[in-house]
Scaffold this active site. Structure first.
Site, PDB file in Angstrom:
ATOM      1  N   THR B  13       0.826  -1.211   0.000  1.00  0.00           N
ATOM      2  CA  THR B  13       0.000   0.000   0.000  1.00  0.00           C
ATOM      3  C   THR B  13       0.862   1.263   0.000  1.00  0.00           C
ATOM      4  O   THR B  13       0.723   2.118  -0.876  1.00  0.00           O
ATOM      5  CB  THR B  13      -0.896   0.011   1.258  1.00  0.00           C
ATOM      6  OG1 THR B  13      -1.634  -1.223   1.276  1.00  0.00           O
ATOM      7  CG2 THR B  13      -1.869   1.168   1.238  1.00  0.00           C
ATOM      8  N   ALA B  33      12.565  20.472  -4.567  1.00  0.00           N
ATOM      9  CA  ALA B  33      13.806  19.844  -4.105  1.00  0.00           C
ATOM     10  C   ALA B  33      15.024  20.336  -4.867  1.00  0.00           C
ATOM     11  O   ALA B  33      16.154  20.176  -4.413  1.00  0.00           O
ATOM     12  CB  ALA B  33      13.697  18.326  -4.244  1.00  0.00           C
ATOM     13  N   GLU B 129       9.529  10.392   9.168  1.00  0.00           N
ATOM     14  CA  GLU B 129       8.291  11.158   9.384  1.00  0.00           C
ATOM     15  C   GLU B 129       7.053  10.283   9.243  1.00  0.00           C
ATOM     16  O   GLU B 129       6.067  10.449   9.976  1.00  0.00           O
ATOM     17  CB  GLU B 129       8.234  12.325   8.382  1.00  0.00           C
ATOM     18  CG  GLU B 129       7.032  13.233   8.508  1.00  0.00           C
ATOM     19  CD  GLU B 129       6.990  13.961   9.847  1.00  0.00           C
ATOM     20  OE1 GLU B 129       6.220  13.508  10.710  1.00  0.00           O
ATOM     21  OE2 GLU B 129       7.716  14.948  10.039  1.00  0.00           O
ATOM     22  N   ILE B 136       0.674  13.538   8.703  1.00  0.00           N
ATOM     23  CA  ILE B 136       0.854  14.734   9.543  1.00  0.00           C
ATOM     24  C   ILE B 136       2.342  14.930   9.809  1.00  0.00           C
ATOM     25  O   ILE B 136       2.991  14.018  10.304  1.00  0.00           O
ATOM     26  CB  ILE B 136       0.136  14.577  10.903  1.00  0.00           C
ATOM     27  CG1 ILE B 136      -1.323  14.158  10.707  1.00  0.00           C
ATOM     28  CG2 ILE B 136       0.245  15.858  11.717  1.00  0.00           C
ATOM     29  CD1 ILE B 136      -2.021  13.787  12.019  1.00  0.00           C
ATOM     30  N   LYS B 205       4.625   4.427  18.371  1.00  0.00           N
ATOM     31  CA  LYS B 205       4.632   5.831  17.927  1.00  0.00           C
ATOM     32  C   LYS B 205       4.907   6.772  19.102  1.00  0.00           C
ATOM     33  O   LYS B 205       5.647   7.748  18.975  1.00  0.00           O
ATOM     34  CB  LYS B 205       3.300   6.164  17.251  1.00  0.00           C
ATOM     35  CG  LYS B 205       3.088   5.370  15.957  1.00  0.00           C
ATOM     36  CD  LYS B 205       1.641   5.440  15.492  1.00  0.00           C
ATOM     37  CE  LYS B 205       1.405   4.615  14.231  1.00  0.00           C
ATOM     38  NZ  LYS B 205      -0.036   4.436  13.962  1.00  0.00           N
TER      39      LYS B 205
END
Lengths: 436, 436
Positions: B13, B33, B129, B136, B205
């Site tokens: 996924t 970038a 991240e 988020i 997390k």
């Protein structure tokens, strides 16, 4: 390594807050940045005014040009606001090879293109996180955090004064003029409130957000602004009845024909999170094609929230100046040799409030037994509901909210309550946090 | 400059989403970038499976070690999940001098300390991240955006499956087991839901968030976790009646005695924004000593939201690899030579919905005149309220919500309505946005 030296232009609310935050959190900031950050000089129009910050160790001057021309200053923090003088100071600082951090939205919105061009020529940084939405790191979120997205639109409550006025009008049924006067008395609104209530301030911020979202030049002159002065209590009430709130939004949207840039009062569905951002708080909703809608919320103004953004920019500058460029931001935020082994508390030593539900016989004295056990464990009851027993049953549910309690005490109390012959089954317990 | 080459480990996924986002937004990403980012290799367990992404231009392999050992790969994106194999691959990539981007929260929470130490030795970046709260940019917000603060506490809804289950239980009065089965059918929950419903995933997390917030080592083994399996409809309803919502929170708090690290169902006041984060959405509330409370909200999982974070990390890597280190992030997010002069639309060309309020005589035909004018300007009415005239008055307020309308048409319609002799005064108009 020698500390990074900062010269602060303007020692008002944000300048004072910046000095305070840098001093109070000096240790933590150095652990993150890898180097100390010290304010060595500051300018202020009136050197004799009472300030919110101590100025020991800081050489004060009434002439800000002394600071931007001082070869011992590494970074200039511009917090005097306004256009002309600020621009001249920032351009001089850049010409002198200094990095610049500014909270000046008007300066960036109107003169940013020129300032950035000069900065690029000189290879210095100009950072401006504090210019939009105070302490919310919204510039960083869009410019870096959402860099994989095509931004479709963004909508922000980016003027706290306007949001305070609209919130008061809705909550207390007050009139615009009345609330504005209060906002002025509280210091939320300027004596001349035009910038806030006519959407100019929000327009400056929207200009910046749109530019970094869509990769377009800063062009404040093309922002459509409509103020909140014509909003009436009647409209606030009708909107509410229809399921909407009126918020003063800055909206930027990319369409096939071009870009919409507009600031105006807007009805938005009550169920949206952003419709529930009240008082002087700010929030920005950003919709990217990959990430979908994201929201960023926090204090949009004030001494320390704005200082939070100024200092974050200073840390960015220092990290870029001194770190291994291949590894600019430490993996765990703090420099590897500055990770602290603070103890993690076992759960028994944690304090929270609690929701408790138990099933007890519906007869005198049972509740007294329960509350006696709680009291013996220093647990205070904040709220209690005892329901009538359902038809034909003899036991009742008792629901309690407690005040802050040590987990260890709660465990012992629950064991004692469950041992009561008048209480059946297990006590259901869920922790409670006010997050206030 | 030659493109940065990326090898993706795992084409499920998130891997498929990452390939899709990098391809679809290639132009915009390169403008940010300063260099193209191209996936040249990818590994997958089953090379013949149908995928959500096209793989033309990508050399596929069943052996991920081929990729981490390929000298032509600049950055490895690890998206296979799990512990052992992922760790071996990441450490090999680092040993080979490659930068690594990963979405693997379990890997970072359990082996991050070791991985980061190796990465620092080799001077390569390891970015993660996507490991927390999907799209988020919460790692960036805490690690950089709030770098001036001492973080006091944070609390997050960081497991979408758990939040979906609790939301459904509350909204529809359903039981835990029933909703879990639906979440599994919808693909929100795994066949073995233990990680989600017992708080393990949220614990991973939280471990990461606490570490970057407080500057402490990653120590998952010290997180207290309690699942949501024992939450009943009864408790959800009682909580609601008392003014609270039950949310599964990961909480980290710094106290004088040490640090609290805990994941458990929690009652929180309904009026808090975070109490209104529903379904599979995530949100993290972070309280710093300077900034106060800030909230970050968005999609916590899914192909493209997670890819959004992976690609943002890739852009960070490329910016650090190639930009002038003194000016790593372009001032306006896009490289200065890539700023596009897209037209800004004049307000007349903007489309919004509208709230209209007018005062009209209370007699037959007036409403017909008004709606005829609106129709003539292609304005459709979404809702209409006509009030009874107040005692002794002959005019009534009419309130309408319209569908999307060109501002120019609305201006003309309002002028025509104001010209009606049966309508008195000005038409109040406020724009309306659904922000959906």
């Amino acid at each position: 390594m020698k500390p990074v030296t900062v010269g602060v232009l303007g020692l008002g609310t944000v300048g004072g807050g910046t000095v305070n935050v840098l001093k109070r959190n000096a240790g933590e900031i150095a652990r993150r940045a890898g180097r100390e950050i010290v304010v060595t000089r500051a300018s202020a129009r009136d050197l004799n005014r009472t300030r919110i910050c101590a100025t020991d160790g800081i050489t004060l001057t009434a002439d800000p040009f002394e600071i931007v021309n001082d070869p011992d200053i590494d970074v200039v923090v511009e917090l005097i606001g306004g256009y002309d003088l600020a621009k001249q100071l920032v351009l001089t600082a850049i010409a002198n090879g200094k990095h610049v951090v500014t909270a000046n939205k008007a300066l960036i919105a109107l003169h940013g293109n020129e300032i950035f061009a000069e900065a690029s020529k000189k290879g210095v940084m100009v950072l401006f996180e504090a210019a939009v939405a105070g302490g919310i790191p919204i510039i960083k979120a869009i410019r870096e955090g959402l860099a994989g997205n095509r931004i479709k639109w963004l909508a922000g409550i980016i003027n706290g004064t306007g949001n305070f006025i609209l919130t008061e009008m809705r909550d207390k049924g007050r009139d615009f003029v009345d609330v504005l006067a209060e906002a002025q008395a509280l210091g939320y609104a300027e004596a001349d409130p035009t910038f806030d209530v006519e959407g100019i301030d929000a327009g400056h911020k929207l200009t910046i957000l749109a530019s970094i979202a869509f990769g377009i030049p800063l062009q404040f002159e093309k922002v459509f602004t409509e103020g909140i002065t014509k909003i009436t209590r009647l409209d606030v009430d009708y909107a509410e009845a229809l399921g909407y709130r009126i918020k003063n939004l800055g909206i930027a949207r990319k369409t096939e024909d071009g870009i919409e840039l507009r600031v105006h009062p807007t009805l938005i569905p009550k169920r949206r999170l952003i419709a529930n951002v009240d008082g002087v708080m700010n929030a920005v909703l950003v919709c990217g094609d990959a990430v979908g809608p994201t929201l960023y919320y926090g204090a949009g103004a004030g001494a320390e929230p704005t200082a939070s953004a100024v200092v974050a920019d200073l840390v960015d500058v220092v990290r870029a100046m001194t770190s291994d460029p291949e590894n600019r931001v430490p993996h765990l935020a703090f420099q590897a040799d500055a990770i602290a082994d603070i103890p993690v508390l076992p759960v028994e030593q944690i304090k929270t409030a609690y929701y408790l539900r138990l099933t007890a016989e519906d007869k005198p004295g049972v509740l007294a037994d329960v509350t006696r056990i709680l009291a013996a464990h220093n647990i205070s009851i904040e709220a209690l509901i005892q329901k009538e027993p359902p038809q034909g049953e003899t036991s009742v549910p008792i629901i309690m909210l407690t005040q802050l309690t040590l987990e260890k005490e709660m465990n012992a109390a629950i064991a004692a309550i469950e041992a009561l012959t008048t209480v059946s089954g297990k006590v259901a317990r869920i922790r409670l946090e006010t997050l206030g």
